[in-house]
Design an enzyme around this catalytic site. Structure first.
Site, PDB file in Angstrom:
ATOM      1  N   HIS A   1      40.888  60.872  48.958  1.00 34.38           N
ATOM      2  CA  HIS A   1      41.189  61.176  50.362  1.00 34.38           C
ATOM      3  C   HIS A   1      39.920  61.512  51.151  1.00 34.38           C
ATOM      4  O   HIS A   1      39.780  62.607  51.722  1.00 34.38           O
ATOM      5  CB  HIS A   1      42.193  62.319  50.486  1.00 34.38           C
ATOM      6  CG  HIS A   1      42.961  62.260  51.776  1.00 34.38           C
ATOM      7  ND1 HIS A   1      44.165  62.875  51.966  1.00 34.38           N
ATOM      8  CD2 HIS A   1      42.677  61.652  52.957  1.00 34.38           C
ATOM      9  CE1 HIS A   1      44.604  62.655  53.196  1.00 34.38           C
ATOM     10  NE2 HIS A   1      43.707  61.909  53.826  1.00 34.38           N
TER      11      HIS A   1
ATOM     12  N   GLU B   1      47.845  66.430  46.417  1.00 34.96           N
ATOM     13  CA  GLU B   1      46.418  66.549  46.721  1.00 34.96           C
ATOM     14  C   GLU B   1      46.036  68.026  46.794  1.00 34.96           C
ATOM     15  O   GLU B   1      46.797  68.827  47.320  1.00 34.96           O
ATOM     16  CB  GLU B   1      46.095  65.854  48.049  1.00 34.96           C
ATOM     17  CG  GLU B   1      46.328  64.357  48.021  1.00 34.96           C
ATOM     18  CD  GLU B   1      45.883  63.669  49.307  1.00 34.96           C
ATOM     19  OE1 GLU B   1      45.344  64.355  50.207  1.00 34.96           O
ATOM     20  OE2 GLU B   1      46.060  62.443  49.430  1.00 34.96           O
TER      21      GLU B   1
ATOM     22  N   ARG C   1      48.893  57.693  54.314  1.00 37.44           N
ATOM     23  CA  ARG C   1      49.552  58.751  53.575  1.00 37.44           C
ATOM     24  C   ARG C   1      50.345  58.135  52.432  1.00 37.44           C
ATOM     25  O   ARG C   1      50.994  57.095  52.599  1.00 37.44           O
ATOM     26  CB  ARG C   1      50.498  59.571  54.474  1.00 37.44           C
ATOM     27  CG  ARG C   1      49.802  60.388  55.553  1.00 37.44           C
ATOM     28  CD  ARG C   1      48.937  61.498  54.979  1.00 37.44           C
ATOM     29  NE  ARG C   1      48.337  62.333  56.001  1.00 37.44           N
ATOM     30  CZ  ARG C   1      47.185  62.077  56.597  1.00 37.44           C
ATOM     31  NH1 ARG C   1      46.508  60.985  56.281  1.00 37.44           N
ATOM     32  NH2 ARG C   1      46.698  62.917  57.515  1.00 37.44           N
TER      33      ARG C   1
ATOM     34  N   ARG D   1      45.688  53.113  66.691  1.00 40.00           N
ATOM     35  CA  ARG D   1      44.255  53.162  66.951  1.00 40.00           C
ATOM     36  C   ARG D   1      43.429  52.682  65.758  1.00 40.00           C
ATOM     37  O   ARG D   1      42.518  51.876  65.910  1.00 40.00           O
ATOM     38  CB  ARG D   1      43.848  54.585  67.341  1.00 40.00           C
ATOM     39  CG  ARG D   1      44.396  55.036  68.692  1.00 40.00           C
ATOM     40  CD  ARG D   1      43.808  56.380  69.103  1.00 40.00           C
ATOM     41  NE  ARG D   1      44.099  57.426  68.139  1.00 40.00           N
ATOM     42  CZ  ARG D   1      45.202  58.170  68.147  1.00 40.00           C
ATOM     43  NH1 ARG D   1      46.114  57.968  69.078  1.00 40.00           N
ATOM     44  NH2 ARG D   1      45.391  59.119  67.257  1.00 40.00           N
TER      45      ARG D   1
END
Length: 327
Positions: free
Chosen positions: A285, A265, A236, A154
């Site tokens: 992020h 993170e 990722r 997507r």
């Protein structure tokens, strides 16, 4: 229900329109990040429904076994940070719509922002100007270059559309069903993974991190890239073989990188190699971090809580739990 929201860094959730959905529920929101099991167990001791913002906090077995009142974990993304088998064993429902209805336009837009920032060295130019040094160097345009989409889902399809609008040649590499979809959408596909990495001026990663994709981009792949090429990762960090990107950038292939994701993170280590390379543009992020995206995400997350409270769980990723879920 007693609902707890973790890791809402800027206390945004309570300001969303969709927050009204939780009216009548007892909601606690934490704005800091904690991973210590003892601290989390204390915070979540009375929690019945736990709201997670992506993968910010790992919910593992040692913690889950100390939360006897927890009935539901509600989120909207993939769930490598949750011990699903343990949840099933303990009768905890995990609900996640996983963006089933729409791509993350916020992530796609940030991806394109990073592409332009890297090509024109925008962060470096800003720093140079504010330091009184005027221009930093000479960037490059994107028109006429080859833009590689690795993983045509997507978000990848949306980014491909942006590249086309900027006059770029789009080249796709993915699993065959995805490449067939790309061809049907009018894009070229690479004859091989090696050719893909060799031909592209920009490569953007758009895959979920699962066992099959962990480390799917290898040091050998990166070594095939042009010295003038840029690797973009808003998906990722684990998609890239450990240490491969830093080593590749040091060797000059690719010449540049733009990343929004990291192995650890939140990343607060200013000595991290990626943060200290002049040929890297890095953001913390923030691909999905926009008010519009939050409204979409938390509408789904809160609807999952409401349906669970009504006795009709939806988007259950561990359906085997339904026969013995906690009441």
């Amino acid at each position: 229900m007693k609902v707890t929201v973790l890791d809402d860094y800027f206390d945004t959730v309570r300001t969303l329109d969709c927050f009204a959905k939780l009216k009548g529920h007892d909601v606690t929101i934490w704005n800091d990040h904690v991973q210590d099991v003892d601290k989390l167990a204390d915070r979540l001791t009375d929690t019945e429904a736990l709201v997670l913002i992506r993968e910010r906090t790992h919910i593992r077995t040692p913690l889950l076994e100390r939360l006897p009142k927890l009935k539901l974990i509600s989120q909207r993304s993939v769930f490598p940070h949750i011990d699903i088998d343990t949840c099933s064993r303990l009768g905890i429902v995990v609900a996640s719509s996983q963006h089933a209805d729409t791509p993350s336009y916020a992530t796609a837009e940030l991806t394109w922002g990073l592409v332009l920032a890297a090509a024109r060295m925008i962060p470096q130019q800003v720093i140079s100007l504010k330091s009184g040094h005027w221009q930093f160097g000479v960037g490059s345009t994107v028109r006429g270059k080859t833009f590689g989409i690795y993983g045509y889902g997507r978000i990848g399809a949306v980014v491909a559309g942006y590249a086309k609008a900027f006059g770029m040649n789009v080249l796709v590499w993915a699993r065959e069903p995805a490449m067939a979809k790309a061809r049907a959408d009018g894009y070229d596909t690479a004859p091989s993974k090696a050719a893909f990495f060799e031909q592209c001026d920009f490569i953007s990663l758009h895959m979920r991190l699962v066992d099959a994709t962990r480390g799917i981009v290898t040091a050998e792949d990166l070594a095939r890239m042009k010295p003038s090429a840029t690797l973009v990762n808003t998906s990722r960090a684990g998609l890239i073989e450990p240490n491969a990107l830093v080593n590749a950038l040091g060797s000059g292939r690719p010449g540049f990188a733009a990343v929004d994701v990291f192995e650890t993170e939140p990343l607060r280590d200013t000595a991290d190699p990626l943060l200290n390379l002049d040929n890297v543009v890095a953001t913390p992020h923030i691909g999905y971090v926009s008010r519009d995206e939050y409204e979409l995400q938390f509408t789904d997350i809160f609807d999952q809580i409401l349906c669970f409270a009504a006795g009709e769980p939806i988007n259950v990723v561990n359906p085997d739990v339904l026969s013995h879920r906690r009441q």
